[in-house]
Design a protein around this motif. Structure first.
Motif, PDB file in Angstrom:
ATOM      1  N   ARG A  54      -2.691  -0.848   9.596  1.00 14.91           N
ATOM      2  CA  ARG A  54      -3.672   0.206   9.896  1.00 14.91           C
ATOM      3  C   ARG A  54      -3.067   1.578   9.605  1.00 14.91           C
ATOM      4  O   ARG A  54      -3.709   2.435   9.001  1.00 14.91           O
ATOM      5  CB  ARG A  54      -4.108   0.096  11.371  1.00 14.91           C
ATOM      6  N   GLU A  55      -1.808   1.768  10.026  1.00 16.03           N
ATOM      7  CA  GLU A  55      -1.143   3.050   9.795  1.00 16.03           C
ATOM      8  C   GLU A  55      -0.914   3.271   8.295  1.00 16.03           C
ATOM      9  O   GLU A  55      -1.097   4.391   7.791  1.00 16.03           O
ATOM     10  CB  GLU A  55       0.183   3.085  10.563  1.00 16.03           C
ATOM     11  N   ALA A  56      -0.555   2.216   7.564  1.00 17.42           N
ATOM     12  CA  ALA A  56      -0.360   2.346   6.113  1.00 17.42           C
ATOM     13  C   ALA A  56      -1.672   2.745   5.436  1.00 17.42           C
ATOM     14  O   ALA A  56      -1.701   3.579   4.531  1.00 17.42           O
ATOM     15  CB  ALA A  56       0.171   1.043   5.532  1.00 17.42           C
ATOM     16  N   LYS A  57      -2.750   2.137   5.882  1.00 17.99           N
ATOM     17  CA  LYS A  57      -4.069   2.451   5.309  1.00 17.99           C
ATOM     18  C   LYS A  57      -4.453   3.900   5.602  1.00 17.99           C
ATOM     19  O   LYS A  57      -4.891   4.620   4.709  1.00 17.99           O
ATOM     20  CB  LYS A  57      -5.120   1.488   5.878  1.00 17.99           C
ATOM     21  N   ARG A  58      -4.252   4.309   6.855  1.00 10.65           N
ATOM     22  CA  ARG A  58      -4.593   5.682   7.232  1.00 10.65           C
ATOM     23  C   ARG A  58      -3.798   6.679   6.375  1.00 10.65           C
ATOM     24  O   ARG A  58      -4.353   7.624   5.809  1.00 10.65           O
ATOM     25  CB  ARG A  58      -4.288   5.900   8.725  1.00 10.65           C
ATOM     26  N   ALA A  59      -2.508   6.430   6.234  1.00 13.60           N
ATOM     27  CA  ALA A  59      -1.642   7.328   5.453  1.00 13.60           C
ATOM     28  C   ALA A  59      -2.045   7.322   3.980  1.00 13.60           C
ATOM     29  O   ALA A  59      -2.031   8.364   3.313  1.00 13.60           O
ATOM     30  CB  ALA A  59      -0.184   6.908   5.612  1.00 13.60           C
ATOM     31  N   PHE A  60      -2.405   6.140   3.465  1.00 14.38           N
ATOM     32  CA  PHE A  60      -2.801   6.032   2.062  1.00 14.38           C
ATOM     33  C   PHE A  60      -4.045   6.885   1.792  1.00 14.38           C
ATOM     34  O   PHE A  60      -4.068   7.702   0.863  1.00 14.38           O
ATOM     35  CB  PHE A  60      -3.079   4.573   1.693  1.00 14.38           C
ATOM     36  N   TYR A  61      -5.092   6.707   2.594  1.00 12.45           N
ATOM     37  CA  TYR A  61      -6.328   7.447   2.323  1.00 12.45           C
ATOM     38  C   TYR A  61      -6.165   8.935   2.616  1.00 12.45           C
ATOM     39  O   TYR A  61      -6.743   9.766   1.916  1.00 12.45           O
ATOM     40  CB  TYR A  61      -7.516   6.828   3.068  1.00 12.45           C
ATOM     41  N   ALA A  62      -5.362   9.288   3.617  1.00 12.54           N
ATOM     42  CA  ALA A  62      -5.104  10.710   3.881  1.00 12.54           C
ATOM     43  C   ALA A  62      -4.425  11.343   2.662  1.00 12.54           C
ATOM     44  O   ALA A  62      -4.805  12.447   2.234  1.00 12.54           O
ATOM     45  CB  ALA A  62      -4.240  10.860   5.136  1.00 12.54           C
ATOM     46  N   ALA A  63      -3.457  10.629   2.073  1.00  8.53           N
ATOM     47  CA  ALA A  63      -2.752  11.170   0.907  1.00  8.53           C
ATOM     48  C   ALA A  63      -3.687  11.281  -0.295  1.00  8.53           C
ATOM     49  O   ALA A  63      -3.713  12.306  -0.991  1.00  8.53           O
ATOM     50  CB  ALA A  63      -1.556  10.275   0.567  1.00  8.53           C
ATOM     51  N   LEU A  72       0.836  -1.210   0.000  1.00 12.05           N
ATOM     52  CA  LEU A  72       0.000   0.000   0.000  1.00 12.05           C
ATOM     53  C   LEU A  72       0.869   1.258   0.000  1.00 12.05           C
ATOM     54  O   LEU A  72       0.574   2.218  -0.714  1.00 12.05           O
ATOM     55  CB  LEU A  72      -0.928   0.000   1.211  1.00 12.05           C
ATOM     56  N   ASP A  73       1.953   1.260   0.798  1.00 15.09           N
ATOM     57  CA  ASP A  73       2.887   2.399   0.772  1.00 15.09           C
ATOM     58  C   ASP A  73       3.402   2.608  -0.653  1.00 15.09           C
ATOM     59  O   ASP A  73       3.506   3.731  -1.125  1.00 15.09           O
ATOM     60  CB  ASP A  73       4.082   2.139   1.706  1.00 15.09           C
ATOM     61  N   HIS A  74       3.720   1.507  -1.308  1.00 15.86           N
ATOM     62  CA  HIS A  74       4.254   1.570  -2.669  1.00 15.86           C
ATOM     63  C   HIS A  74       3.217   2.160  -3.629  1.00 15.86           C
ATOM     64  O   HIS A  74       3.538   2.991  -4.480  1.00 15.86           O
ATOM     65  CB  HIS A  74       4.662   0.163  -3.108  1.00 15.86           C
ATOM     66  N   THR A  75       1.961   1.747  -3.475  1.00 19.67           N
ATOM     67  CA  THR A  75       0.879   2.296  -4.291  1.00 19.67           C
ATOM     68  C   THR A  75       0.716   3.788  -4.032  1.00 19.67           C
ATOM     69  O   THR A  75       0.531   4.583  -4.947  1.00 19.67           O
ATOM     70  CB  THR A  75      -0.445   1.570  -3.979  1.00 19.67           C
ATOM     71  N   ARG A  76       0.843   4.180  -2.766  1.00 15.53           N
ATOM     72  CA  ARG A  76       0.687   5.588  -2.400  1.00 15.53           C
ATOM     73  C   ARG A  76       1.763   6.447  -3.049  1.00 15.53           C
ATOM     74  O   ARG A  76       1.522   7.610  -3.384  1.00 15.53           O
ATOM     75  CB  ARG A  76       0.741   5.724  -0.867  1.00 15.53           C
ATOM     76  N   GLU A  77       2.972   5.860  -3.217  1.00 14.86           N
ATOM     77  CA  GLU A  77       4.092   6.607  -3.804  1.00 14.86           C
ATOM     78  C   GLU A  77       3.892   6.856  -5.302  1.00 14.86           C
ATOM     79  O   GLU A  77       4.554   7.709  -5.877  1.00 14.86           O
ATOM     80  CB  GLU A  77       5.405   5.842  -3.586  1.00 14.86           C
TER      81      GLU A  77
END
Lengths: 193, 193
Positions: free
Chosen positions: A117-126, A63-68
């Motif tokens: 959970r933290e990765a998900k929160r960061a993803f949707y916030a971004a 998910l972090d990778h997708t967010r990037e």
């Protein structure tokens, strides 16, 4: 092992996260194992265990990778067109067997793992921050009341689609997407957001 | 073993499903096991295995049991008051450590088990049908356009709360609940639903 971009470490991450996606599509979250991800990526399983440890950390890193990666914010000329484009993208993701499994796995993993959970929160916030640009542009053009909360309008546009997918188990399509976008926009125009 | 209401079979089900709730509150979904549920219920584990088989079936049956209980449909005199009451009830459920774990476990279980998925679908379909009565009453009173889809208005009222809890990981409170209800109502009054 180096961590410079494009080095061996980056290539291993790329291969492993690609394997996570493929395994999720083929087996779903309950069938995902570190061993199978390592085998599919052509990487020794001790490498995967050492770097990621568990399936939930693998999913969080995917998910972090997708967010990037870049996400093209729509720019159709009107806020209605932009919101419909955003909602349609969500609906199309859930209708696509190749893209559906990652968000589903993330929701499950996040309910079981603080790292996910933290990765998900960061993803949707971004993603919300990106998408909210269509609302700030609309406020600048005078299409919406100046006090409108841009992120809240994005939430209300997307929420009915996720509600069907994750909660009620009902289908989503482009009609659902358009209705969600128009309903959210009507509330924003009325000054409620 | 008898299956008449109030018989031994019903008492066993009651004790086991009560234990499912308590275990979910204390351990969460990932920590739930058939053995611990049986021990807490004071029932032999082979009885639980024979009747339910897996944790996901236990959760599905707990949801069926919840669905069978009465749910008081609000009747405040206005559709706005009724929708706010419904949204507030959802927000209060997620704010309550004793009630939060069951819907969360259900969402996870439903993504992994067809039996739990069907129980979830049936649960929300039943609750939507009940809640939609506040909308049909409002249509009868002339508060809403006659072609309004009652269930769609309920979906739009609840969706922003579930979106925060399950997708973005953001908090919900009574302010969020009221805004969701008013936004959905505005869309309905505009004839969009």
């Amino acid at each position: 092992m180096t961590s410079r971009p494009g080095g061996r470490s980056a290539r291993v991450r790329e291969a492993v996260l690609h394997a996570v996606h493929t395994e999720l599509v083929e087996r779903g979250y309950p069938g995902l194992t570190v061993e199978q991800v390592a085998e599919r990526a052509g990487v020794h399983k001790t490498t995967v265990y050492r770097r990621w440890g568990t399936v939930d950390v693998l999913i969080a890193d995917a998910l972090d990778h997708t967010r990037e990666t870049e996400w093209p914010v729509p720019d159709t000329g009107t806020v209605e067109g932009d919101l419909i484009a955003i909602a349609t993208e969500v609906a199309d993701t859930f209708a696509d067997p190749a893209r559906h499994p990652l968000p589903v796995a993330i929701v499950v993993a996040a309910l079981q793992s603080p790292r996910a959970r933290e990765a998900k929160r960061a993803f949707y916030a971004a993603r919300h921050t990106e998408a909210a640009k269509v609302v700030t542009r609309a406020i600048d053009r005078g299409e919406l009341p100046p006090h409108t909360d841009p992120v809240e309008l994005i939430r209300l546009t997307c929420a009915p689609l996720y509600y069907r997918v994750f909660v009620t188990g009902e289908p989503v399509d482009r009609t659902t997407a358009e209705r969600a976008a128009r309903a959210a926009l009507t509330a924003a125009r009325a000054g409620l957001l």
